[in-house]
Design an enzyme around this catalytic site. Structure first.
Site, PDB file in Angstrom:
ATOM      1  N   ASP A 128     -29.565  -2.704  26.553  1.00  0.00           N
ATOM      2  CA  ASP A 128     -29.996  -2.951  25.174  1.00  0.00           C
ATOM      3  C   ASP A 128     -28.827  -3.030  24.197  1.00  0.00           C
ATOM      4  OD1 ASP A 128     -31.214  -2.880  22.652  1.00  0.00           O
ATOM      5  OD2 ASP A 128     -32.870  -1.665  23.401  1.00  0.00           O
ATOM      6  N   SER A 172     -31.480  -6.342  20.563  1.00  0.00           N
ATOM      7  CA  SER A 172     -32.699  -5.810  21.149  1.00  0.00           C
ATOM      8  C   SER A 172     -33.865  -6.778  20.923  1.00  0.00           C
ATOM      9  CB  SER A 172     -32.989  -4.422  20.561  1.00  0.00           C
ATOM     10  OG  SER A 172     -33.990  -3.756  21.276  1.00  0.00           O
TER      11      SER A 172
END
Length: 691
Positions: free
Chosen positions: A309, A70
């Site tokens: 993500d 992320s």
């Protein structure tokens, strides 16, 4: 210098996911590079002095791997290029704030925001993406791509290999592969059981960015060489585009930001290292079950997938770094302070305590079975389960281990206790934590504070915590003057430790903290106005492109009925969060965290729609919101509301219960300008340019 006779210290880095609090991780990385640069500069100067006059710690440190997920993955991917681009020890000409990687600072602090900043026409609540075909996300990611392009352009100015990086520097970026990778588990008497894996990673190998020799025996055993990157690759537009997409993909927060298209080959999955020891006589390599491609039947072909993500499944890719630096694959690294010479340093902006509540009432337990509660808890449960690994828990249960270290936010505040001014840990550490960690995009001051806090925390960590026993072989050839220099030593329990990364030159003076940032209603109004504009355009696009003609009128009317309540709900949640975290300018007069938590509960629309609460309701909310860090009994809440907080609330009776609500309208000032006619026109004609 005799440094070559001593074993080097091997340091792997892991950067956890953090959304906008990636500014903190970037600040930590920034100062780490500053300290390493100054140390290498001092060692080079010390080498020219006679041996008896040398005073700089002479041991070697090698960084052979960085793993990230992320926001941490974005910081890792862009940070490596920022180091290679040079401009080290450059100053940010703004008061006492400094950085050594200006491109990284610019990307995290100055560029990305919810609302227009520095005259930029691109921002997360813009509508430029809605002018293109298809709806891909709730937010406009154009600014993220632009910021990445600017940093990659700056990275073309490669300045040379660094002495603290390995010649083969590995970068792992975790992603969530939405297409999935098929694997088969063999069973006797059948064709086996096919499962799909969505936790994926992109493995790069940087060559020419570092000078130190280090080879990962774990990766070698699997023949996992990664995608090769050289300084010459930085001049290849196709490579830069693919690298940018990979960096953005690892931070593509689901639904909020668009997934990215990653283009790979099925052959890249043939030699993939897994975090267990490969014994050829017992376990062969694990290969996916790729279906043959008609008409030639080959299983080697381009494999493209939508990537989201990486933190959704693996938010702290610690094991990838740990296995990469193992001396012998499958054999844990030495953990004692006397023998450890390999460690993983994890940077985690949100190592939050558990939200587990041991005191749930019978009524609360009953409500957990309601459909609304099950639905709201389902996604967090799946996400947390996907992230956890039982073997990690078993390995991480021991204390006093010097093969793993953690940097997490720490902030001290001055307060009075018993008439004396003392320093204590602040309840909230990161300014970007507001809005579920999206708060760094609200205003410049929030990421600016967190970047500097990251630098300050890293400095303290290197000085006090990244240490080994003074008798460790890593330090055996230190110059005599370095051995007796107290700046390079820490004493604990009557034992002497030495710092692994000494602070020298510009890294030695204390990094000053920035004031805790607060915002007022002007920033909130600007944010809500752009939420309104984006929301109207977003719904208009959905009605125009995603719905059948027969549904458009009803959805349009429904949106007109509920949109004001939705925008007001967003405002109240934001105001409550800001008050709770002491980040609202209009509520700085509140005495302490308990006062702020009480007032925030009265603002919070998710607690109760009517915002009329009992003291018991507020006490339960405080315990839940603070994850048990702050506990206030109902009687204490009632006493405060009848005492110094009485001017803010209006008590009343509901049957036999005393309830409280705020005196003034919680929403503050908000202007609602869009009429039914104008909005219907927008829905028919499409997004308005320049809004």
């Amino acid at each position: 210098m005799q440094a070559a006779r001593e074993p080097p210290f091997i340091l792997g880095l892991t950067m956890a996911g953090a959304i906008s609090a990636g500014a903190y991780s970037a600040g930590v990385f920034d100062f780490l590079i500053q300290a390493l640069e100054e140390w290498e500069k001092a060692k080079a100067a010390d080498d020219k002095a006679p041996e008896h006059e040398r005073r700089v710690p002479s041991h070697r440190l090698i960084i052979p791997v960085i793993s990230g997920a992320s926001a941490g993955g974005i910081t890792a991917a862009l940070g490596i290029l920022a180091v290679g681009a040079g401009d080290r020890l450059a100053k940010v000409e703004a008061a006492h704030r400094r950085c050594v990687l200006p491109a990284l600072y610019e990307a995290w602090v100055n560029r990305i925001s919810f609302t227009p900043r520095n005259g930029s026409p691109m921002f997360l609540l813009g509508v430029s993406d809605l002018q293109r075909e298809g709806l891909v996300s709730l937010l406009d990611s154009t600014i993220i791509q632009s910021a990445a392009d600017e940093l990659l352009h700056a990275a073309r100015n490669f300045r040379g290999a660094r002495p603290y990086l390995a010649r083969h520097l590995h970068l792992f970026l975790t992603v969530t592969n939405l297409r999935g990778i098929p694997y088969r588990i063999a069973f006797a008497g059948s064709d086996g059981h096919v499962m799909t894996m969505h936790g994926d990673r992109i493995h790069y190998r940087f060559e020419g960015f570092g000078k130190r020799r280090f080879e990962s025996k774990w990766l070698e055993s699997y023949f996992d060489v990664g995608l090769k990157i050289t300084p010459q690759s930085l001049s290849d537009p196709q490579f830069l585009e693919e690298y940018r997409e990979a960096a953005i993909a690892t931070g593509a927060f689901p639904i909020g930001l668009p997934a990215r298209l990653i283009e790979r080959q099925t052959s890249e999955y043939k030699f993939r290292a897994w975090t267990f020891r490969r014994r050829r006589e017992q376990l062969d390599n694990i290969e996916p079950l790729w279906p043959p491609r008609a008409p030639d039947g080959t299983t080697e072909y381009p494999f493209s997938y939508a990537a989201s993500d990486g933190g959704l499944i693996d938010n702290e890719p610690f094991e990838l770094a740990r296995w990469t630096i193992m001396k012998t694959p499958g054999v844990p690294n030495e953990t004692s302070a006397e023998k450890a010479n390999r460690a993983v340093l994890m940077i985690d902006p949100f190592p939050t305590p558990s939200a587990f509540d041991p005191d749930l009432s019978a009524e609360e337990l009953k409500k957990q079975l309601w459909l609304r509660a099950v639905i709201s808890n389902l996604f967090p449960a799946l996400k947390n389960q996907a992230r956890i690994k039982a073997i990690d828990l078993a390995r991480a249960s021991r204390e006093g281990v010097y093969s793993r270290f953690l940097i997490s936010p720490s902030r001290q505040i001055k307060t009075k206790r018993n008439g004396k001014e003392v320093e204590e840990d602040a309840y909230e550490r990161l300014a970007s934590g507001v809005l579920g960690a999206f708060g760094g995009f609200l205003c410049l001051e929030f990421p600016e504070h967190d970047y500097q806090l990251g630098r300050r925390n890293c400095q303290w960590f290197l000085r006090q915590h990244l240490v080994l026993d003074a008798n460790n072989q890593v330090f055996k050839n230190w110059p005599e003057k370095a051995v007796h220099n107290p700046s390079f030593h820490v004493e604990r329990d009557r034992k002497k430790f030495r710092t692994v990364i000494p602070l020298l030159g510009s890294a030695e003076p204390e990094v000053n903290p920035l004031p805790w940032p607060r915002i007022g209603n002007d920033v909130i109004d600007r944010f809500i106005e752009h939420v309104r504009l984006r929301g109207n355009e977003l719904v208009a696009k959905i009605i125009r492109e995603e719905l059948k003609q027969s549904w458009r009128f009803f959805v349009c009317c429904g949106w007109l009925l509920v949109r004001k309540n939705i925008f007001e709900w967003v405002r109240l949640r934001l105001v409550a969060d800001l008050i709770r975290r002491d980040q609202h300018k209009d509520w700085t007069a509140l005495r302490d965290d308990k006062d702020r938590l009480i007032i925030a509960a009265l603002f919070d629309p998710s607690l109760r729609g009517a915002r009329v609460l009992t003291a018991e309701d507020i006490a339960r909310d405080i315990k839940r919101r603070s994850l048990g860090r702050v506990t206030v009994k109902a009687d204490q809440v009632r006493k405060r509301l009848h005492g110094h907080l009485a001017k803010h609330v209006k008590p009343s009776r509901e049957g036999d219960k005393e309830v409280f609500q705020l005196c003034k309208k919680p929403g503050g000032r908000t202007a609602w300008f869009t009429s039914f006619r104008n909005w219907r026109k927008t829905a028919r004609q499409g997004p308005t340019r320049g809004r």
